[in-house]
Design a protein around this motif. Structure first.
Motif, PDB file in Angstrom:
ATOM      1  N   LEU A 191       0.613  -1.283  -0.043  1.00 54.45           N
ATOM      2  CA  LEU A 191       0.091   0.128  -0.084  1.00 54.45           C
ATOM      3  C   LEU A 191       0.944   1.174  -0.100  1.00 54.45           C
ATOM      4  O   LEU A 191       0.670   2.183  -0.797  1.00 54.45           O
ATOM      5  CB  LEU A 191      -1.157  -0.035   1.272  1.00 54.45           C
ATOM      6  CG  LEU A 191      -1.844   1.364   1.240  1.00 54.45           C
ATOM      7  CD1 LEU A 191      -2.605   1.530   0.373  1.00 54.45           C
ATOM      8  CD2 LEU A 191      -2.579   1.103   2.740  1.00 54.45           C
ATOM      9  N   LEU A 192       1.932   1.437   0.796  1.00 55.71           N
ATOM     10  CA  LEU A 192       2.756   2.528   0.840  1.00 55.71           C
ATOM     11  C   LEU A 192       3.416   2.733  -0.598  1.00 55.71           C
ATOM     12  O   LEU A 192       3.606   3.800  -0.811  1.00 55.71           O
ATOM     13  CB  LEU A 192       3.776   2.299   1.822  1.00 55.71           C
ATOM     14  CG  LEU A 192       3.254   2.343   3.359  1.00 55.71           C
ATOM     15  CD1 LEU A 192       4.102   2.075   4.477  1.00 55.71           C
ATOM     16  CD2 LEU A 192       2.662   3.597   3.641  1.00 55.71           C
ATOM     17  N   HIS A 193       3.890   1.614  -1.227  1.00 51.81           N
ATOM     18  CA  HIS A 193       4.668   1.707  -2.463  1.00 51.81           C
ATOM     19  C   HIS A 193       3.393   2.417  -3.566  1.00 51.81           C
ATOM     20  O   HIS A 193       3.983   2.777  -4.439  1.00 51.81           O
ATOM     21  CB  HIS A 193       4.899   0.268  -2.896  1.00 51.81           C
ATOM     22  CG  HIS A 193       5.590   0.366  -4.189  1.00 51.81           C
ATOM     23  ND1 HIS A 193       6.853   0.865  -4.767  1.00 51.81           N
ATOM     24  CD2 HIS A 193       5.237  -0.205  -5.446  1.00 51.81           C
ATOM     25  CE1 HIS A 193       6.971   0.790  -5.697  1.00 51.81           C
ATOM     26  NE2 HIS A 193       6.032  -0.057  -6.458  1.00 51.81           N
ATOM     27  N   GLN A 194       2.320   2.051  -3.410  1.00 55.42           N
ATOM     28  CA  GLN A 194       1.355   2.439  -4.377  1.00 55.42           C
ATOM     29  C   GLN A 194       0.976   3.955  -4.077  1.00 55.42           C
ATOM     30  O   GLN A 194       1.014   4.769  -5.173  1.00 55.42           O
ATOM     31  CB  GLN A 194      -0.053   1.785  -4.439  1.00 55.42           C
ATOM     32  CG  GLN A 194       0.189   0.352  -4.770  1.00 55.42           C
ATOM     33  CD  GLN A 194      -1.241  -0.363  -4.521  1.00 55.42           C
ATOM     34  OE1 GLN A 194      -2.014   0.184  -3.865  1.00 55.42           O
ATOM     35  NE2 GLN A 194      -1.190  -1.524  -5.230  1.00 55.42           N
ATOM     36  N   LEU A 195       1.019   4.364  -3.053  1.00 55.29           N
ATOM     37  CA  LEU A 195       0.798   5.940  -2.243  1.00 55.29           C
ATOM     38  C   LEU A 195       2.054   6.610  -2.879  1.00 55.29           C
ATOM     39  O   LEU A 195       1.715   7.902  -2.922  1.00 55.29           O
ATOM     40  CB  LEU A 195       0.407   5.902  -0.977  1.00 55.29           C
ATOM     41  CG  LEU A 195      -0.900   5.098  -0.522  1.00 55.29           C
ATOM     42  CD1 LEU A 195      -0.991   5.367   0.736  1.00 55.29           C
ATOM     43  CD2 LEU A 195      -1.978   5.564  -1.374  1.00 55.29           C
ATOM     44  N   THR A 196       3.284   5.927  -2.908  1.00 55.48           N
ATOM     45  CA  THR A 196       4.333   7.081  -3.264  1.00 55.48           C
ATOM     46  C   THR A 196       4.718   7.175  -4.759  1.00 55.48           C
ATOM     47  O   THR A 196       5.576   7.907  -5.115  1.00 55.48           O
ATOM     48  CB  THR A 196       5.878   6.304  -2.508  1.00 55.48           C
ATOM     49  OG1 THR A 196       5.762   4.959  -2.646  1.00 55.48           O
ATOM     50  CG2 THR A 196       5.496   6.438  -1.058  1.00 55.48           C
ATOM     51  N   ASN A 197       4.062   6.353  -5.493  1.00 54.24           N
ATOM     52  CA  ASN A 197       3.931   6.632  -7.118  1.00 54.24           C
ATOM     53  C   ASN A 197       3.055   7.943  -7.304  1.00 54.24           C
ATOM     54  O   ASN A 197       1.814   7.663  -7.618  1.00 54.24           O
ATOM     55  CB  ASN A 197       3.421   5.462  -7.603  1.00 54.24           C
ATOM     56  CG  ASN A 197       4.495   4.402  -7.498  1.00 54.24           C
ATOM     57  OD1 ASN A 197       5.692   4.630  -7.432  1.00 54.24           O
ATOM     58  ND2 ASN A 197       3.992   2.922  -7.404  1.00 54.24           N
ATOM     59  N   LEU A 235     -11.345   4.920  -2.849  1.00 58.89           N
ATOM     60  CA  LEU A 235     -10.867   5.269  -3.841  1.00 58.89           C
ATOM     61  C   LEU A 235      -9.279   4.604  -3.569  1.00 58.89           C
ATOM     62  O   LEU A 235      -8.650   4.672  -4.732  1.00 58.89           O
ATOM     63  CB  LEU A 235     -10.769   6.948  -3.755  1.00 58.89           C
ATOM     64  CG  LEU A 235     -11.654   7.626  -3.878  1.00 58.89           C
ATOM     65  CD1 LEU A 235     -11.499   9.070  -3.686  1.00 58.89           C
ATOM     66  CD2 LEU A 235     -12.536   7.477  -5.151  1.00 58.89           C
ATOM     67  N   LEU A 236      -8.917   4.035  -2.610  1.00 61.07           N
ATOM     68  CA  LEU A 236      -7.911   3.325  -2.447  1.00 61.07           C
ATOM     69  C   LEU A 236      -7.530   2.090  -3.404  1.00 61.07           C
ATOM     70  O   LEU A 236      -6.722   1.696  -3.807  1.00 61.07           O
ATOM     71  CB  LEU A 236      -7.645   3.150  -1.009  1.00 61.07           C
ATOM     72  CG  LEU A 236      -7.113   4.398  -0.154  1.00 61.07           C
ATOM     73  CD1 LEU A 236      -6.593   3.662   1.193  1.00 61.07           C
ATOM     74  CD2 LEU A 236      -6.169   5.164  -0.599  1.00 61.07           C
ATOM     75  N   LEU A 237      -8.892   1.592  -3.801  1.00 60.12           N
ATOM     76  CA  LEU A 237      -8.783   0.462  -4.492  1.00 60.12           C
ATOM     77  C   LEU A 237      -8.567   0.751  -6.010  1.00 60.12           C
ATOM     78  O   LEU A 237      -8.394  -0.428  -6.663  1.00 60.12           O
ATOM     79  CB  LEU A 237     -10.403  -0.278  -4.288  1.00 60.12           C
ATOM     80  CG  LEU A 237     -10.576  -0.868  -2.771  1.00 60.12           C
ATOM     81  CD1 LEU A 237     -12.208  -1.247  -2.850  1.00 60.12           C
ATOM     82  CD2 LEU A 237      -9.613  -1.837  -2.489  1.00 60.12           C
ATOM     83  N   ASP A 238      -8.703   2.165  -6.197  1.00 55.44           N
ATOM     84  CA  ASP A 238      -8.807   2.333  -7.364  1.00 55.44           C
ATOM     85  C   ASP A 238      -7.483   3.026  -8.280  1.00 55.44           C
ATOM     86  O   ASP A 238      -7.232   3.872  -9.069  1.00 55.44           O
ATOM     87  CB  ASP A 238      -9.880   3.346  -8.031  1.00 55.44           C
ATOM     88  CG  ASP A 238     -11.403   2.689  -7.750  1.00 55.44           C
ATOM     89  OD1 ASP A 238     -11.489   1.709  -7.684  1.00 55.44           O
ATOM     90  OD2 ASP A 238     -12.371   3.645  -7.438  1.00 55.44           O
TER      91      ASP A 238
END
Length: 645
Positions: free
Chosen positions: A372-378, A404-407
């Motif tokens: 999850l943290l990796h997706q948020l830092t992109n 929205l975190l799922l998308d």
């Protein structure tokens, strides 16, 4: 000094009463008293002295044994109670999972003491025959004099040595504890008298140990769950100067935080300082000091790019819920929502994962947090005219924002701002919106709902039931062509439209329509719709007339079944001058409900011939026809219900 009493009253009491040693605690002193008086263990000494207390009583004065009365104990040992009071460490409550003991005027968690099982130095035990007070602390891992590790298990039976059922120098199995093999301490270990540390220095010592323990929980229960060798490695590098000097302590804390961060960079910087942000919960001022150190490191080092080095093959430990909540800087309630949405997952070895109730002690898979943290830092660049959603606060609609975190796949939702040092409150998402131009023949769901005079959710139900055609602009966005909407309006009719034509209340109108054999095409009892929709071709003028006079129908609004009027039950109904409510409705064209309403409130009191036993059905004289015609043609009548034939 050993004394032997010659008083006949003391012949059944203790024969040898040694003086306490300054190096031992009260629990260790009782071990020595029991051995000198040839008793097998301290439990037998307690039974001999009769120190049991009746309920309710005060908590135990020493954690290892149930000692409640120092006066009785001092009388048996020939020692003043005030002298024994200097050795005690009283508990705060009698029983409980979170009991604490008092030391130097403060309460400390019981996990900091070896309250159930002993540890000892075999060399000291062979020389002095004393159980030293410093060995009672779990933070004391080695002997300061001989520099060997303390022993916690009997080499013969491989079990922990109990306080109550062992003697000073022998295990319960009979093995001599002084003959246990020793292991040298690490050369880097420095001897620190744990028992004599001031409270502030002791809390600093605990903080450094917790930071050194890999995967440690953010509370002091971690001290009781690790072995002596692992605890010994965690105490390496701790010096007296670090405990006494605030700058040296801060420097050592930051050094250990950076080591924890470099060990698991994919978990982000807040994971490294989770223990500092949560605090020890022993003193408010000390927790504030730890939080300031953590905040200084988070916002000055800027270790953000390392989070992007996530790989699915990385070894990431499982984490407790409190640590995950601190890492994301949200409450445990948000973590429960993320678990239900499967954004975060349970650890594979979590025995509580199958339970429906989410407990704060459950273990979460660290890889799901790193992913999850990796997706948020992109991060991506913001797009004009798109909807920007911020997570700086959580209201009643936080669940929709968490959806929205799922998308976050680069197509429907993009991350335009996120700082791992601040967690989810710093998250800013950009949601793709496809707008409809003024010249397009497309309507949004909200506009279509206004056109049909229903709720927007009811429109989504129609789309799901495939009664209304819609086009997808983006994920969770739909638009409806005006032609399709007109075609739907031409084919179907809602209950509220029929009620407007009948000039009656729409409540239970659908049940009345169903009772005469008209089956709806859409609705709660058909396909889960929010409102009933009938085929327009089924609602003819004859059907409207039947609906208007329908009396026998099954209500779904909590009312019972209505009974039809039976003409044979009342002989007055045979008379042509007496009309039932139903017949009066057919003649005048006014609904049955309206006629009953007027009769109930006295407008037809002169024309009412009789009332049924249930008080709901009326019998009228024929002059009621003229009265109703006058009422329907009057301007003062609020509702006109007469139909043109």
């Amino acid at each position: 000094m050993n004394t032997l009493s010659t008083d006949p009253a003391d012949c059944c009491r203790l024969l040898i009463r040694p003086a306490p040693d300054i190096r031992e605690s009260l629990a260790g002193y009782l071990l020595r008293v029991a051995e000198l008086n040839c008793l097998r263990h301290v439990q037998e000494l307690r039974e001999f002295l009769g120190t049991y207390a009746t309920y309710p009583s005060q908590p135990s004065l020493i954690p290892q044994f149930g000692i409640y009365d120092l006066t009785l104990l001092g009388k048996e040992l020939n020692i003043p109670a005030s002298c024994l009071d200097t050795f005690v460490q009283p508990l705060d409550v009698r029983v409980g999972k979170f009991r604490k003991f008092r030391h130097q005027g403060k309460l400390w968690p019981l996990e900091m003491l070896r309250d159930k099982h002993r540890a000892w130095c075999p060399l000291c035990l062979k020389e002095a025959h004393i159980q030293q007070a410093s060995w009672d602390w779990r933070l004391q891992t080695a002997c300061a004099r001989h520099r060997v590790l303390l022993v916690e298990h009997c080499p013969s039976c491989q079990r922990p040595v109990s306080w109550r059922y062992s003697s000073l120098r022998q295990c319960k199995c009979g093995y001599s504890l002084a003959d246990a093999p020793t292991v040298p301490a690490d050369p880097a270990w420095q001897s620190i008298p744990i028992n004599d540390l001031p409270p502030h220095q002791l809390m600093r010592y605990i903080t450094l140990v917790l930071l050194a323990l890999e995967g440690g929980l953010p509370d002091l229960t971690r001290l009781a769950s690790v072995g002596n060798e692992l605890m010994h490695r965690a105490t390496l590098g701790v010096t007296d100067h670090q405990l006494q000097s605030a700058p040296l302590f801060q420097h050592e804390v930051i050094d250990r935080v950076e080591k924890r961060y470099m060990a698991y960079p994919s978990l982000g910087p807040r994971h490294a300082v989770a223990s500092l942000l949560l605090g020890l919960r022993l003193e408010t001022t000390f927790d504030a000091e730890l939080a300031s150190i953590a905040s200084h490191w988070l916002h000055t080092k800027h270790p953000v790019p390392v989070v992007k080095s996530y790989s699915p093959e990385d070894e990431v430990p499982a984490l407790p819920m409190a640590t995950v909540a601190t890492t994301l800087n949200v409450s445990s309630h948000i973590i429960k929502t993320l678990l239900r949405k499967e954004i975060l997952t349970y650890a594979a070895n979590n025995c509580l994962a199958q339970r429906k109730r989410i407990d704060k002690q459950e273990v979460i898979d660290g890889k799901s947090l790193a992913r999850l943290l990796h997706q948020l830092t992109n991060l991506s660049e913001p797009v004009p005219n798109d909807k920007v959603v911020r997570f700086d606060h959580y209201g009643i609609d936080h669940a929709k924002r968490l959806d929205l975190l799922l998308d976050i796949d680069g197509q429907y939702t993009r991350v335009i701002s996120f700082n791992p040092a601040d967690g989810l409150p710093s998250l800013v998402l950009c949601k793709t919106l496809s707008t409809v131009g003024e010249n397009d023949n497309l309507l949004s769901v909200r506009k279509a709902a206004e056109f049909l005079e229903i709720y927007p959710d009811a429109v989504y139900r129609l789309i799901k039931a495939k009664l209304l055609t819609a086009k997808a602009l983006a994920k969770r966005q739909a638009c409806i062509d005006i032609k399709d909407l007109a075609e739907f309006r031409k084919t179907y009719v809602f209950t509220h439209e029929i009620a407007q034509r009948l000039m009656c209340n729409p409540t239970n109108l659908a049940d009345r329509i169903i009772s005469i054999g008209i089956i709806p095409a859409h609705g709660p009892a058909i396909d889960g719709g929010l409102t009933y929709a009938f085929r327009r071709k089924d609602i003819t003028d004859d059907v409207l007339q039947k609906i208007n006079i329908a009396e026998t129908y099954q209500s779904r609004a909590g009312r019972g079944r209505k009974r039809a009027q039976k003409t044979g039950d009342n002989p007055k109904s045979i008379n042509q001058e007496i009309l039932t409510t139903k017949k009066l409705s057919i003649i005048t064209g006014i609904s049955v409900i309206r006629i009953r309403h007027e009769a109930k409130y006295g407008c037809l009191s002169d024309a009412v011939a009789n009332t049924e036993s249930d008080g709901g059905n009326f019998l009228f004289h024929t002059r009621a026809i003229g009265i109703l015609k006058l009422l329907s043609e009057s301007k003062n009548w609020s509702i006109k219900e007469r139909h043109e034939k």
